[in-house]
Design a protein around this motif. Structure first.
Motif, PDB file in Angstrom:
ATOM      1  N   SER A 103       0.823  -1.217   0.000  1.00 52.46           N
ATOM      2  CA  SER A 103       0.000   0.000   0.000  1.00 52.46           C
ATOM      3  C   SER A 103       0.853   1.261   0.000  1.00 52.46           C
ATOM      4  O   SER A 103       1.891   1.339   0.664  1.00 52.46           O
ATOM      5  N   ASP A 104       0.378   2.261  -0.733  1.00 50.78           N
ATOM      6  CA  ASP A 104       1.041   3.567  -0.702  1.00 50.78           C
ATOM      7  C   ASP A 104       1.001   4.159   0.710  1.00 50.78           C
ATOM      8  O   ASP A 104       1.937   4.849   1.117  1.00 50.78           O
ATOM      9  N   PHE A 105      -0.083   3.886   1.424  1.00 55.54           N
ATOM     10  CA  PHE A 105      -0.255   4.455   2.765  1.00 55.54           C
ATOM     11  C   PHE A 105       0.887   4.058   3.693  1.00 55.54           C
ATOM     12  O   PHE A 105       1.577   4.915   4.257  1.00 55.54           O
ATOM     13  N   LEU A 106       1.114   2.763   3.854  1.00 58.02           N
ATOM     14  CA  LEU A 106       2.158   2.325   4.785  1.00 58.02           C
ATOM     15  C   LEU A 106       3.555   2.638   4.248  1.00 58.02           C
ATOM     16  O   LEU A 106       4.464   2.947   5.026  1.00 58.02           O
ATOM     17  N   ASN A 107       3.736   2.567   2.944  1.00 53.82           N
ATOM     18  CA  ASN A 107       5.042   2.943   2.385  1.00 53.82           C
ATOM     19  C   ASN A 107       5.359   4.405   2.677  1.00 53.82           C
ATOM     20  O   ASN A 107       6.490   4.750   3.045  1.00 53.82           O
ATOM     21  N   THR A 108       4.357   5.263   2.518  1.00 57.69           N
ATOM     22  CA  THR A 108       4.567   6.686   2.787  1.00 57.69           C
ATOM     23  C   THR A 108       4.852   6.932   4.259  1.00 57.69           C
ATOM     24  O   THR A 108       5.790   7.664   4.605  1.00 57.69           O
ATOM     25  N   LEU A 109       4.053   6.319   5.132  1.00 62.42           N
ATOM     26  CA  LEU A 109       4.266   6.521   6.568  1.00 62.42           C
ATOM     27  C   LEU A 109       5.635   6.015   6.998  1.00 62.42           C
ATOM     28  O   LEU A 109       6.323   6.657   7.805  1.00 62.42           O
ATOM     29  N   GLN A 110       6.039   4.872   6.470  1.00 59.71           N
ATOM     30  CA  GLN A 110       7.344   4.332   6.838  1.00 59.71           C
ATOM     31  C   GLN A 110       8.468   5.235   6.339  1.00 59.71           C
ATOM     32  O   GLN A 110       9.410   5.545   7.086  1.00 59.71           O
ATOM     33  N   GLU A 111       8.375   5.672   5.110  1.00 60.59           N
ATOM     34  CA  GLU A 111       9.415   6.501   4.503  1.00 60.59           C
ATOM     35  C   GLU A 111       9.562   7.836   5.239  1.00 60.59           C
ATOM     36  O   GLU A 111      10.651   8.381   5.355  1.00 60.59           O
ATOM     37  N   ARG A 112       8.457   8.349   5.755  1.00 67.81           N
ATOM     38  CA  ARG A 112       8.472   9.651   6.418  1.00 67.81           C
ATOM     39  C   ARG A 112       8.666   9.552   7.927  1.00 67.81           C
ATOM     40  O   ARG A 112       8.744  10.575   8.603  1.00 67.81           O
ATOM     41  N   GLY A 113       8.726   8.353   8.486  1.00 69.78           N
ATOM     42  CA  GLY A 113       9.055   8.205   9.904  1.00 69.78           C
ATOM     43  C   GLY A 113       7.884   8.261  10.856  1.00 69.78           C
ATOM     44  O   GLY A 113       8.050   8.580  12.037  1.00 69.78           O
ATOM     45  N   PHE A 114       6.685   7.907  10.384  1.00 60.81           N
ATOM     46  CA  PHE A 114       5.505   7.980  11.233  1.00 60.81           C
ATOM     47  C   PHE A 114       5.235   6.728  12.064  1.00 60.81           C
ATOM     48  O   PHE A 114       4.416   6.753  12.971  1.00 60.81           O
ATOM     49  N   ILE A 115       5.840   5.599  11.717  1.00 64.32           N
ATOM     50  CA  ILE A 115       5.417   4.331  12.307  1.00 64.32           C
ATOM     51  C   ILE A 115       6.226   3.958  13.544  1.00 64.32           C
ATOM     52  O   ILE A 115       7.453   3.894  13.507  1.00 64.32           O
ATOM     53  N   ARG A 116       5.504   3.674  14.618  1.00 65.23           N
ATOM     54  CA  ARG A 116       6.119   3.164  15.850  1.00 65.23           C
ATOM     55  C   ARG A 116       5.714   1.705  16.081  1.00 65.23           C
ATOM     56  O   ARG A 116       6.545   0.840  16.236  1.00 65.23           O
ATOM     57  N   GLN A 117       4.400   1.441  16.108  1.00 59.19           N
ATOM     58  CA  GLN A 117       3.911   0.077  16.327  1.00 59.19           C
ATOM     59  C   GLN A 117       2.669  -0.156  15.470  1.00 59.19           C
ATOM     60  O   GLN A 117       1.917   0.771  15.174  1.00 59.19           O
ATOM     61  N   ILE A 161      13.355  16.559  -0.074  1.00 57.26           N
ATOM     62  CA  ILE A 161      13.751  16.592   1.340  1.00 57.26           C
ATOM     63  C   ILE A 161      15.172  16.072   1.508  1.00 57.26           C
ATOM     64  O   ILE A 161      15.968  16.629   2.279  1.00 57.26           O
ATOM     65  N   LYS A 162      15.522  15.020   0.790  1.00 58.91           N
ATOM     66  CA  LYS A 162      16.873  14.447   0.897  1.00 58.91           C
ATOM     67  C   LYS A 162      17.931  15.460   0.465  1.00 58.91           C
ATOM     68  O   LYS A 162      19.017  15.527   1.056  1.00 58.91           O
ATOM     69  N   LYS A 163      17.628  16.244  -0.556  1.00 59.56           N
ATOM     70  CA  LYS A 163      18.570  17.287  -0.981  1.00 59.56           C
ATOM     71  C   LYS A 163      18.742  18.345   0.104  1.00 59.56           C
ATOM     72  O   LYS A 163      19.851  18.814   0.372  1.00 59.56           O
ATOM     73  N   LYS A 222      14.068  15.168   9.468  1.00 64.27           N
ATOM     74  CA  LYS A 222      12.981  14.477  10.176  1.00 64.27           C
ATOM     75  C   LYS A 222      11.693  15.291  10.139  1.00 64.27           C
ATOM     76  O   LYS A 222      10.609  14.772   9.826  1.00 64.27           O
ATOM     77  N   PHE A 223      11.795  16.584  10.443  1.00 70.01           N
ATOM     78  CA  PHE A 223      10.593  17.416  10.505  1.00 70.01           C
ATOM     79  C   PHE A 223      10.056  17.768   9.123  1.00 70.01           C
ATOM     80  O   PHE A 223       8.852  17.962   8.961  1.00 70.01           O
ATOM     81  N   LEU A 224      10.927  17.859   8.118  1.00 73.96           N
ATOM     82  CA  LEU A 224      10.446  18.052   6.750  1.00 73.96           C
ATOM     83  C   LEU A 224       9.576  16.865   6.321  1.00 73.96           C
ATOM     84  O   LEU A 224       8.564  17.039   5.633  1.00 73.96           O
ATOM     85  N   LEU A 254       7.871  14.817   8.387  1.00 69.94           N
ATOM     86  CA  LEU A 254       6.669  14.689   9.217  1.00 69.94           C
ATOM     87  C   LEU A 254       5.674  15.833   9.022  1.00 69.94           C
ATOM     88  O   LEU A 254       4.457  15.622   9.061  1.00 69.94           O
ATOM     89  N   PHE A 255       6.177  17.056   8.824  1.00 73.87           N
ATOM     90  CA  PHE A 255       5.300  18.225   8.907  1.00 73.87           C
ATOM     91  C   PHE A 255       5.170  19.022   7.614  1.00 73.87           C
ATOM     92  O   PHE A 255       4.650  20.132   7.628  1.00 73.87           O
ATOM     93  N   THR A 256       5.659  18.474   6.507  1.00 75.38           N
ATOM     94  CA  THR A 256       5.427  19.101   5.203  1.00 75.38           C
ATOM     95  C   THR A 256       5.004  18.009   4.227  1.00 75.38           C
ATOM     96  O   THR A 256       5.106  16.815   4.523  1.00 75.38           O
ATOM     97  N   THR A 257       4.547  18.441   3.059  1.00 75.70           N
ATOM     98  CA  THR A 257       4.168  17.487   2.010  1.00 75.70           C
ATOM     99  C   THR A 257       5.177  17.506   0.863  1.00 75.70           C
ATOM    100  O   THR A 257       4.888  17.023  -0.235  1.00 75.70           O
ATOM    101  N   LEU A 258       6.366  18.055   1.106  1.00 79.09           N
ATOM    102  CA  LEU A 258       7.402  18.063   0.077  1.00 79.09           C
ATOM    103  C   LEU A 258       7.781  16.637  -0.316  1.00 79.09           C
ATOM    104  O   LEU A 258       7.822  15.736   0.534  1.00 79.09           O
ATOM    105  N   PRO A 259       8.092  16.389  -1.592  1.00 78.28           N
ATOM    106  CA  PRO A 259       8.518  15.050  -2.011  1.00 78.28           C
ATOM    107  C   PRO A 259       9.797  14.622  -1.287  1.00 78.28           C
ATOM    108  O   PRO A 259      10.649  15.454  -0.964  1.00 78.28           O
ATOM    109  N   ILE A 260       9.932  13.343  -1.053  1.00 77.16           N
ATOM    110  CA  ILE A 260      11.092  12.801  -0.337  1.00 77.16           C
ATOM    111  C   ILE A 260      12.398  13.154  -1.036  1.00 77.16           C
ATOM    112  O   ILE A 260      13.400  13.480  -0.386  1.00 77.16           O
ATOM    113  N   ALA A 261      12.403  13.118  -2.364  1.00 78.34           N
ATOM    114  CA  ALA A 261      13.642  13.427  -3.102  1.00 78.34           C
ATOM    115  C   ALA A 261      14.111  14.846  -2.804  1.00 78.34           C
ATOM    116  O   ALA A 261      15.316  15.093  -2.627  1.00 78.34           O
TER     117      ALA A 261
END
Length: 417
Positions: A6-20, A284-286, A271-273, A275-282
């Motif tokens: 799912s895009d949902f869990l992939n996005t949450l994992q990539e952005r650091g939202f998942i704990r349990q 954010i990495k830059k 980390k905060f980019l 969690l708290f923005t909708t900028l693309p991951i690519a």
């Protein structure tokens, strides 16, 4: 890193939202089909939500972006009980009128990050007062209470930690997890909700709801939590000299919100980019790869994007421009946070310690004294050296204000009313 369907869990994992998560495989399958209707509950304990709530709002945002349906649950009923999680003493009981006023004040913020409507993935808002306040006590005990083990309830962090510290827990607080678990079951029946999300401090309560659903014959329910917010230095996130970082603009201005993110520790920018923005991951990495003084540009992007998401692009750009003029040009920006003081107080002489406390730049007279000794406080860009200094009309700038500064980045204007 796990690869989800799912895009949902992939996005949450990539952005650091998942704990349990109670069942990654089952939830992933649901989310991939657009069937992961999920809710987060928000108690009405104050006039505004705070930045910790914003984290779960962003989880709901990404849930919706992936084609699933979010539910925002207002805690009109649970606020009457009071969540003991993370508290050493009983929360102050609020009247029904106070709860209703808080609820109305809070409502509008969700539409900043969620789309409400009648569509399949459009968000809906409900209030647990609708069912909790109508429950019959004896029926509640027989139909719901019999499924709870007191032995297990005593092991939950919200209860166990209070007891270990020998802090009293009232019977009404002890019932909070029962109410929260019942909310999950009620939402499952009413809306087909399958997932509850929250901070990691809510894990025990959410799992109670998953278990109650199984015992009361609902479809399978799922739990997903996010890590509690801390900075790279280990400090709890979301506090400033003025207090909490509120989401309502009338309690924490867009400029203050922008400045809060601008002051992020270097190690937290990426980390905060995420969690708290909708900028693309690519992108954010830059930004997080920038080093030296260039990291400040990444902090400005973080501040502007986070503020734009909550308060709108115009407010974010105005805050960024105010900061630029204040810090880069040394100009007196009229859009700085302003506190009005009765003119009579200035005529009689306003103590400088009192002024900085009133402006919210320091928490107490004692802190103001310490900052003066360290050279941290300024009036109209001049260092304060005398703690007995009194501000008067003679300190007013040509613009009719007095500029108070704490360090290089925190400024408030005093304006006579």
């Amino acid at each position: 890193m796990t690869a989800f369907k799912s895009d949902f869990l992939n996005t949450l994992q990539e952005r650091g939202f998942i704990r349990q998560c109670s069942d990654f495989e089952g939830l992933d399958a649901l989310a991939a089909k657009g069937e992961a209707t999920a809710y987060v509950g928000y108690d009405c304990t104050a006039r505004s939500l705070h930045i910790g709530n914003y984290l779960t709002m962003m989880m709901l945002h990404w849930l919706q972006e992936s084609g699933n349906k979010p539910i925002t649950l207002m805690g009109g009923g649970t606020t009457m009980v009071g969540d003991p999680s993370g508290k050493d003493e009983t929360r102050a009981m609020r009247t029904v009128a106070e709860i209703e006023a808080n609820k109305e004040s809070i409502r509008g913020v969700f539409a900043k990050v969620l789309r409400y409507g009648e569509g399949k993935s459009d968000a809906i808002m409900l209030d647990n007062a609708e069912w909790l306040t109508k429950l019959n006590w004896i029926e509640m005990l027989r139909d719901v209470g019999r499924h709870f083990s007191v032995n297990r309830m005593l092991t939950m962090d919200s209860v166990r930690l209070r007891l270990e510290r020998e802090q009293e827990m009232s019977f009404i607080e002890f019932n909070y997890m029962v109410c929260q678990a019942y909310d999950f079951v009620e939402l499952a029946k009413r809306t087909g909700c399958k997932l509850q999300m929250g901070g990691s401090d809510q894990w025990g309560n959410i799992i109670m709801g998953v278990d109650l659903g199984r015992r009361m014959g609902t479809h399978q329910l799922f739990a997903l939590t996010t890590p509690l917010l801390t900075t790279a230095s280990g400090a709890k996130m979301g506090k400033t000299a003025q207090g909490a970082v509120w989401l309502n603009a009338d309690q924490f201005s867009p400029y203050d919100f922008w400045q809060y993110w601008r002051n992020t520790e270097d190690a937290d920018v990426g980390k905060f980019l995420k969690l708290f923005t909708t900028l693309p991951i690519a992108e954010i990495k830059k930004l997080e790869a920038l080093g030296g003084s260039e990291i400040n540009e990444a902090k400005k992007v973080l501040a502007t994007e986070a503020t734009a998401l909550l308060h709108g692009r115009d407010a974010a750009n105005e805050a960024a421009e105010t900061a630029r003029r204040t810090f880069e040009e040394g100009a007196l920006a009229e859009s700085l946070p302003t506190v009005e003081i009765p003119r009579g107080e200035l005529d009689g002489g306003l103590g400088v310690l009192n002024a900085f406390v009133r402006a919210g730049l320091v928490a107490s007279n004692g802190e103001a004294r310490r900052q003066i000794k360290g050279g941290g406080l300024r009036v109209n860009d001049e260092p304060v050296t005398d703690e007995k200094m009194a501000l008067s009309a003679a300190n007013l700038t040509p613009e009719g204000v007095i500029k108070l500064s704490f360090g290089k980045k925190k400024h408030v204007l005093i304006r006579p009313a």
